[in-house]
Design a protein around this motif. Structure first.
Motif, PDB file in Angstrom:
ATOM      1  N   GLU A  41       0.871  -1.164  -0.014  1.00  0.00           N
ATOM      2  CA  GLU A  41      -0.085  -0.040  -0.091  1.00  0.00           C
ATOM      3  C   GLU A  41       0.997   1.274  -0.075  1.00  0.00           C
ATOM      4  OE1 GLU A  41      -1.915   2.431   3.545  1.00  0.00           O
ATOM      5  OE2 GLU A  41      -2.790   0.552   3.181  1.00  0.00           O
ATOM      6  N   SER A  42       1.887   1.338   0.897  1.00  0.00           N
ATOM      7  CA  SER A  42       2.675   2.506   0.980  1.00  0.00           C
ATOM      8  C   SER A  42       3.592   2.637  -0.316  1.00  0.00           C
ATOM      9  CB  SER A  42       3.780   2.117   2.129  1.00  0.00           C
ATOM     10  OG  SER A  42       4.550   3.312   2.274  1.00  0.00           O
ATOM     11  N   GLU A  43       4.121   1.687  -0.745  1.00  0.00           N
ATOM     12  CA  GLU A  43       4.881   1.645  -2.079  1.00  0.00           C
ATOM     13  C   GLU A  43       3.837   2.251  -3.197  1.00  0.00           C
ATOM     14  OE1 GLU A  43       6.226  -1.545  -5.425  1.00  0.00           O
ATOM     15  OE2 GLU A  43       6.353  -1.986  -3.309  1.00  0.00           O
ATOM     16  N   LEU A  44       2.582   1.767  -3.495  1.00  0.00           N
ATOM     17  CA  LEU A  44       1.721   2.108  -4.358  1.00  0.00           C
ATOM     18  C   LEU A  44       1.052   3.498  -4.259  1.00  0.00           C
ATOM     19  CD1 LEU A  44      -0.143  -1.312  -4.961  1.00  0.00           C
ATOM     20  CD2 LEU A  44       1.392  -0.056  -6.785  1.00  0.00           C
ATOM     21  N   LEU A  45       0.939   3.934  -2.992  1.00  0.00           N
ATOM     22  CA  LEU A  45       0.415   5.093  -2.759  1.00  0.00           C
ATOM     23  C   LEU A  45       1.447   6.304  -3.017  1.00  0.00           C
ATOM     24  CD1 LEU A  45      -2.027   6.718  -2.139  1.00  0.00           C
ATOM     25  CD2 LEU A  45      -1.575   6.746   0.663  1.00  0.00           C
ATOM     26  N   GLY A  46       2.645   5.890  -2.524  1.00  0.00           N
ATOM     27  CA  GLY A  46       3.755   6.828  -2.979  1.00  0.00           C
ATOM     28  C   GLY A  46       3.964   7.244  -4.309  1.00  0.00           C
ATOM     29  N   ALA A  47       3.828   5.923  -5.218  1.00  0.00           N
ATOM     30  CA  ALA A  47       3.977   6.012  -6.496  1.00  0.00           C
ATOM     31  C   ALA A  47       2.912   6.771  -7.316  1.00  0.00           C
ATOM     32  CB  ALA A  47       4.114   4.533  -7.211  1.00  0.00           C
ATOM     33  N   LEU A  48       1.705   6.841  -6.804  1.00  0.00           N
ATOM     34  CA  LEU A  48       0.655   7.524  -7.048  1.00  0.00           C
ATOM     35  C   LEU A  48       0.816   9.049  -6.861  1.00  0.00           C
ATOM     36  CD1 LEU A  48      -2.220   7.154  -8.509  1.00  0.00           C
ATOM     37  CD2 LEU A  48      -3.481   6.839  -6.046  1.00  0.00           C
ATOM     38  N   LYS A  49       1.083   9.133  -5.560  1.00  0.00           N
ATOM     39  CA  LYS A  49       1.402  10.707  -5.318  1.00  0.00           C
ATOM     40  C   LYS A  49       2.434  11.388  -6.105  1.00  0.00           C
ATOM     41  CE  LYS A  49      -0.410  10.623  -0.671  1.00  0.00           C
ATOM     42  NZ  LYS A  49      -0.040  10.560   0.858  1.00  0.00           N
ATOM     43  N   GLU A  50       3.749  10.396  -6.688  1.00  0.00           N
ATOM     44  CA  GLU A  50       4.613  10.935  -7.163  1.00  0.00           C
ATOM     45  C   GLU A  50       4.136  11.344  -8.564  1.00  0.00           C
ATOM     46  OE1 GLU A  50       9.158   9.582  -8.651  1.00  0.00           O
ATOM     47  OE2 GLU A  50       8.228   8.629  -6.854  1.00  0.00           O
ATOM     48  N   ALA A  51       3.358  10.514  -9.382  1.00  0.00           N
ATOM     49  CA  ALA A  51       2.923  10.617 -10.399  1.00  0.00           C
ATOM     50  C   ALA A  51       1.586  11.846 -10.645  1.00  0.00           C
ATOM     51  CB  ALA A  51       2.128   9.153 -11.241  1.00  0.00           C
TER      52      ALA A  51
END
Length: 337
Positions: free
Chosen positions: A217-227
């Motif tokens: 979750e943390s990895e994907l949410l971080g990638a989403l916020k970066e994009a």
């Protein structure tokens, strides 16, 4: 006596007892109309039932008879009746477009329906060479628990890109659905033209993330916020709602209560589930709980926007305490040793 006999059974167990009580043929016919998730839960309940008394069977069947007697038969089968009438009146092609308008979200492709019954790993394997947009459409169309399991089986960076596209979805256009059906045709041999279907991509993305492990979750949410920072923040807000406070342990709830203004709590608890109210009451002193109950009873009608604002304020406090390590929110990640 009948109610007492069935009181100790969960909903899935009561359904299992009912199906066992009506016999194999009737149970089979009923289960054909169930969703895969429902079949799984009832199947697990059947397997867990070691001994059922005659009184429990009678209680479940009596409760079903009482509930069924209260139903108005005019409403039963209405969606299927509507589908048949419109198809006969307009023809299949025009009827599909009209049904998408009058019954939004109820139209499903045969391909998607087939995927619901597949193992998540097999679905991920089927999608591994497809464009992230196709993967996003599939994820938004499946049950969020199954979508979460499919997502974790998809390698990076496709996984993060697919979730970003899920969050951005608003309408699935016919061309995208046609492309999806072509993919499924190769694997499943099923094709059906489908109309546009409205979706809430951010809600779908949040639901999917709520069903994966904490580290993923943390990895994907971080990638989403970066994009897309704004989109990522909105998805993050949707992931954490007021009902999630039920997951707090007693120590965490007591810590949270100490940080909340009483006036805000009174407004935030207006209209919430009794179980959540009790969660707060049970973690206060008797005197404080009695005073809060009195304040809730004395408080007049409150605008929904005010309730949501107060709840959001409390959630912000909870998020801060979680970041500071004072309380633990959400799902577990690694095991403790």
């Amino acid at each position: 006596m009948a109610d007492a006999a069935g009181a100790g059974l969960s909903g899935a167990q009561r359904a299992a007892v009912f199906l066992l009580g009506v016999g194999e043929e009737s149970a089979t016919a009923i289960m054909r109309h169930m969703e895969p998730r429902e079949v799984q839960r009832i199947g697990e309940a059947m397997a867990s039932l070691s001994s059922i008394s005659n009184e429990q069977v009678e209680a479940v069947l009596a409760a079903f008879h009482e509930d069924a007697s209260a139903l108005n038969p005019l409403g039963l089968g209405a969606p299927e009746f509507t589908r048949r009438v419109l198809t006969n009146a307009l023809g299949e092609s025009k009827a599909r477009s009209m049904l998408a308008k009058v019954m939004p979200g109820k139209q499903q492709t045969s391909g998607i329906e087939a995927l619901k019954w597949m193992d998540p790993g097999a679905v991920a394997e089927l999608l591994e060479d497809e464009h992230p947009q196709i993967i996003a459409i599939v994820l938004a169309s499946l049950d969020e628990e199954q979508s979460a399991q499919v997502l974790v089986n998809i390698p990076e960076p496709v996984r993060s890109e697919a979730l970003l596209r899920v969050a951005r979805l608003q309408v699935i256009d016919p061309a995208a659905m046609e492309e999806l059906d072509k993919v499924l045709e190769k694997q499943l041999g099923k094709v059906r033209k489908t109309p546009p279907r409205s979706v809430n991509g951010m809600t779908s993305a949040a639901a999917i993330l709520n069903n994966v492990k904490a580290d993923v979750e943390s990895e994907l949410l971080g990638a989403l916020k970066e994009a897309d920072a704004e989109l990522g923040e909105k998805v993050g807000e949707l992931m954490f709602v007021f009902d999630n406070l039920m997951e707090l342990d007693d120590r965490g709830m007591q810590r949270l209560i100490r940080e909340i203004a009483v006036d805000s709590l009174v407004i935030a608890l207006k209209g919430v589930d009794d179980r959540l109210q009790d969660k707060f009451f049970n973690n206060m002193s008797s005197r404080a709980a009695d005073m809060l109950r009195e304040d809730l009873e004395a408080k007049g009608p409150v605008k929904l926007s005010e309730v949501e604002a107060a709840q959001k304020e409390i959630l912000a406090v909870a998020a801060r305490l979680s970041d500071e390590g004072e309380i633990t929110l959400g799902k577990g990640g690694d095991d403790f040793v």
